[in-house]
Design a protein around this motif. Structure first.
Motif, PDB file in Angstrom:
ATOM      1  N   LEU A  44       0.827  -1.209   0.000  1.00 59.63           N
ATOM      2  CA  LEU A  44       0.000   0.000   0.000  1.00 59.63           C
ATOM      3  C   LEU A  44       0.857   1.252   0.000  1.00 59.63           C
ATOM      4  CD1 LEU A  44      -2.722  -1.132   2.553  1.00 59.63           C
ATOM      5  CD2 LEU A  44      -2.929  -1.023   0.061  1.00 59.63           C
ATOM      6  N   TRP A  45       1.934   1.265   0.797  1.00 59.02           N
ATOM      7  CA  TRP A  45       2.848   2.409   0.819  1.00 59.02           C
ATOM      8  C   TRP A  45       3.472   2.597  -0.564  1.00 59.02           C
ATOM      9  CZ3 TRP A  45       2.579   5.898   4.344  1.00 59.02           C
ATOM     10  CH2 TRP A  45       2.296   5.570   5.670  1.00 59.02           C
ATOM     11  N   ASP A  46       3.947   1.493  -1.156  1.00 60.53           N
ATOM     12  CA  ASP A  46       4.608   1.555  -2.459  1.00 60.53           C
ATOM     13  C   ASP A  46       3.679   2.056  -3.557  1.00 60.53           C
ATOM     14  OD1 ASP A  46       6.896   0.576  -1.239  1.00 60.53           O
ATOM     15  OD2 ASP A  46       6.667  -1.470  -2.027  1.00 60.53           O
ATOM     16  N   GLU A  47       2.391   1.749  -3.441  1.00 62.61           N
ATOM     17  CA  GLU A  47       1.419   2.169  -4.451  1.00 62.61           C
ATOM     18  C   GLU A  47       0.873   3.578  -4.191  1.00 62.61           C
ATOM     19  OE1 GLU A  47      -1.584  -0.772  -5.107  1.00 62.61           O
ATOM     20  OE2 GLU A  47      -0.092  -2.359  -5.417  1.00 62.61           O
ATOM     21  N   GLY A  48       1.273   4.203  -3.093  1.00 62.99           N
ATOM     22  CA  GLY A  48       0.906   5.596  -2.833  1.00 62.99           C
ATOM     23  C   GLY A  48      -0.423   5.823  -2.151  1.00 62.99           C
ATOM     24  N   TYR A  49      -0.942   4.838  -1.425  1.00 56.56           N
ATOM     25  CA  TYR A  49      -2.189   5.064  -0.686  1.00 56.56           C
ATOM     26  C   TYR A  49      -1.915   5.975   0.498  1.00 56.56           C
ATOM     27  CZ  TYR A  49      -4.714   1.753  -3.501  1.00 56.56           C
ATOM     28  OH  TYR A  49      -5.328   1.137  -4.551  1.00 56.56           O
ATOM     29  N   ASP A  50      -2.745   7.012   0.643  1.00 55.26           N
ATOM     30  CA  ASP A  50      -2.538   8.026   1.675  1.00 55.26           C
ATOM     31  C   ASP A  50      -3.033   7.603   3.051  1.00 55.26           C
ATOM     32  OD1 ASP A  50      -1.473   9.793  -0.220  1.00 55.26           O
ATOM     33  OD2 ASP A  50      -3.467  10.555  -0.726  1.00 55.26           O
TER      34      ASP A  50
END
Length: 72
Positions: A44-50
């Motif tokens: 999730l961090w790598d895909e840019g979820y805020d």
């Protein structure tokens, strides 16, 4: 669970089964620890979820305990 829009909240859910009601809190906490220890949020961090939240859910029969941890 990943929403289509990355500005919306994503959820990480881990389930555990307790043998008795008295161990449900500990199992729900164990589920949250597993999410952290195994870095389930990395994708999730790598895909840019805020916004991210973790849910540790323990079941014993039809009873359940839910523990939540926001990861923002």
């Amino acid at each position: 669970m990943k929403p289509i829009c990355k500005s919306r909240e994503a959820f990480i859910i881990e389930f555990k089964v307790a043998k008795c009601i008295s161990e449900m809190d500990a199992k729900a906490q164990e589920a949250l620890c597993q999410i952290t220890d195994r870095r389930y949020d990395r994708e999730l961090w790598d895909e840019g979820y805020d916004h991210k939240s973790s849910y540790g859910i323990a079941f014993c029969g039809k009873e359940c305990v839910v523990k939540v941890c926001g990861i923002q």
